[in-house]
Design an enzyme around this catalytic site. Sequence first.
Site, PDB file in Angstrom:
ATOM      1  N   ASP A 271      67.167  45.795  44.503  1.00 58.43           N
ATOM      2  CA  ASP A 271      66.699  44.225  44.598  1.00 58.43           C
ATOM      3  C   ASP A 271      65.235  44.640  45.077  1.00 58.43           C
ATOM      4  O   ASP A 271      64.970  45.065  46.055  1.00 58.43           O
ATOM      5  CB  ASP A 271      67.329  43.802  45.870  1.00 58.43           C
ATOM      6  N   CYS A 357      56.060  33.897  32.986  1.00 54.51           N
ATOM      7  CA  CYS A 357      56.161  33.218  31.690  1.00 54.51           C
ATOM      8  C   CYS A 357      56.441  31.547  32.054  1.00 54.51           C
ATOM      9  O   CYS A 357      57.067  31.041  31.192  1.00 54.51           O
ATOM     10  CB  CYS A 357      57.077  33.657  30.833  1.00 54.51           C
TER      11      CYS A 357
END
Length: 931
Positions: A271, A357
């Site tokens: 993680d 993005c």
Amino acid sequence: MGKRGGKRFQRGRGGGRGGQRPERADYQEVPKHNELYEKYYNDLEIVPPEERSDFWAALKRELPNSFRFTGSKGHAIPVQQRLKEHYIPEITSIHHEGRAVDPPAPLPWYPDELGWQMTTPKAVVRRFGPFSSFQKFLVSETSVGNISRQEAVSMIPPLLMDVRPGMTVLDLCAAPGSKSAQLIEMVHGGEEARTRKILREIKKEEGRAISPDGKEIILEIKAEEQSGDWSDDGRTTGLLIANDVDYKRAHMLIHQMKRLNSPNLIVTNHDATIYPSIKLPSDPTPDGVTPKGKYLKFDRILADVPCSGDGTCRKNVNVWRDWNPGNAIGLFPTQVRILFRAIQMLKAGGRVVYSTCSMNPIENEAVVAAAIARCGGLDKVELVDCSSSLPELRRRPGLTSWKVMDKRGKMWTSWQEVEDAKSANSDEGASKLAEGMFPRSDEATVAQKLPLERCMRVYGHQQDTGSFFITVLQKKTELRTRPHDEPARIEGQTPKLESKSSIMAVVEEIETKPNGSNAIEHIDALDNIVPPHFSDGDDDNPSATARQNKENAPSYAISRQKRELDDIADAEMATKRPRFREEDDGPAPRGAEDRQVHYPPPPGAELDLTRHISRPEASPKSSEPIPSPLASQTKRRNNQQFEEPFKYLQPNHAELDTIFAFYHIHPRFPRDRFMVRNASGNPAKTIYYTSELGRTILTENEGKGMKFVHCGVKMFVKQAVQKEGTCEWRIQTDGLPILEAWVGDERVVRLRSRKILKYLLVEMFPKVGGTGWQELGEIGERVRDMEMGCCVLRVESSEGEDGFSERMVLPLWRSLNSLNLMLPKEDRKAMLLRLYNEDIPLMDHSKDRHRVQETSALKDKEITLTIGDDEVPANDGGDPSLNGDEAEADETGVDLEEQAAEELDVALGIKDQEDMDIETGLDMVKGPADV
């Protein structure tokens, strides 16, 4: 590029998309309208009014195709030249609707014209023949790893990282691996040129000649002489660690990166929000002094974080249908934690590139501001001005003010407005908003003074690309914050654990105990550091350690209500100013002089409290593998996927002695970096090679909670041989570029003729016995007289029509009566297309011998049945040359999709790594007699 996140797309936290992939739809058929999406960005005024129509028109057009030439510069240029000199002229001759068709063109901002884009509509591409030829070229070179299909804006973040030789780099959210591929190419920048220069000097001292360098290598050597990584005989000492939280995607990442064959790559499965610290060897200390822990710090980190992906609407058409403001709001806490953890793991002076993005300032400028505030402000971290980088790239500056849209579509201008609404009990829809999502209105705060205009925004209408956000942060000085699981200091009390996470404090305390210590002493040591904690199993607040040691990040089993509450708490936490301590960095350990320590130490470790974990000293002439504290541990814990251990061989291992003697490998090539992947530590099928730093990290962190998925390049694979005394270990194609320059002339075949190379590419298993060697031209006598086994074919650069402008190195197998290039069929076809412009079928002579052998075996069986079991058969199997003569290449005939499926079986635990090695190693090299 930035991975799409949110509840629909993101499984877990901190890297990797996971979950179900949205269904693809035809781009032209999908309605491209979303009222909230268009209203939000129009209200934000992210582009000037005069550009707004172009902005939306571009977002509604399909995204052009783009690709990048991969590998070292010397390797990529010949492929690029083939495109320029052959395919571009063919395409420019096409006329459609009265005008010439636009051919593929280099991206003006990408260095050395290695990034390209094609804007030709698909209808035109399908209509004309030259595009079919070009498409075949793209597919062929992509299959062998010379070209990578990658969105243009996705190429930008690695270019802004300024990776230089010798640096340690971390890609926190790496899958599927296109940016990691760029980064590993940068890590290896100039390596081939440096190694060639070192070898030229060595050969000159020994009075021996070395083959000529290609044009590109000569140019690279001149560049590397000014500044380069020369400390390890030219081999790069840098390292890339590529991480992804999703285990399956981590294995997809390995498949993508394997084409680059780097021993300086480690893949991990963690993680990213709580990525563990990586331990390094401690400095030597006087007797009785507890050694101080050392942990790896990075020169460069890429945090291409999970995001809503609303800048990808030109290729992900479902953005138009599914976009809602709640996606960005829900991801904000995770993004802040990832960026903050990245800054923590940087060394002073290091850089982190943060990218998404998404066009949403909540995921971009707000995250940057919150992370810097959490670090202590501009005194600790600065925003780097990149306006002069990539000068041909058109961009917009980052936003300094913005509004926030809640999940109901209401716009909020400030955090104060939200608090006022809460006071008036009219805050419907704003419950998930947090202060850090807004620009700071108080002029005295750090965020207001942040030069957020230094961030970079790229929009689709500027250069016909997707949309992207990038910013570069540089760490000015060390910082230290109180861990979330450490209680606040109470006046008049001294915390039992002052500066270390509990697990690693336990590790260090236990490891300092003498070997003879009993179990009670270890338990007492544990209780002295961390008081015993008793739980009924329903702990609603697991520590970072507990979360990290789960199989992955939180799963879908967590209720939506709990996730929403966690998001609110995390968002509020991201806006709070933490407490700080100054770090005291001592001298680095030998061999890792610039690998600094950072806080906090690793949050997870697996311990056996009944014994002391220590690494026995190796005996001078031992052939046994280096012992491991987890050698006998094969049980999966916490439902984690099992990974075969990494076992390093002793430098004087008997198998290494055999290999080095057979190939006459130069003594300056390191022998202490070879490893195997099986619990026994014996080189049964495959031997891997890693970098020195990779070896240090793997051995030092074994059993300490790090989840390593991949490291090393296959260097040697065991091969069935037909003659006693022949070396069973052949050089694997993956490792050949690393080793070939150090192989002695006794196992080298030199070739300069284009005609003969073409013959070897087309003809599989050409005969050497009898008069067959005469068909091999300039290498015929050499291979006829060469001892059986693997050797190196060096295709030398030479002038003339029948020569090559650049040198190539290929693996060659000399068997009893034949010869074979150890190349996959895909590589053979790609080389034929690139070098000879021919797409011709390959000729496998072993199949003819298979048929002869099968006919002979059938005849033997019939004769045996006739004369009885106690009689000697009249035929012993036919031509002796057919009995195991051809050692087929490991990759010959390997289907890439099948290989990917095999690796997925490993990822799913259906097969272990050694099974994979067997199938892709020995089982793929069976000769006719083995089938």
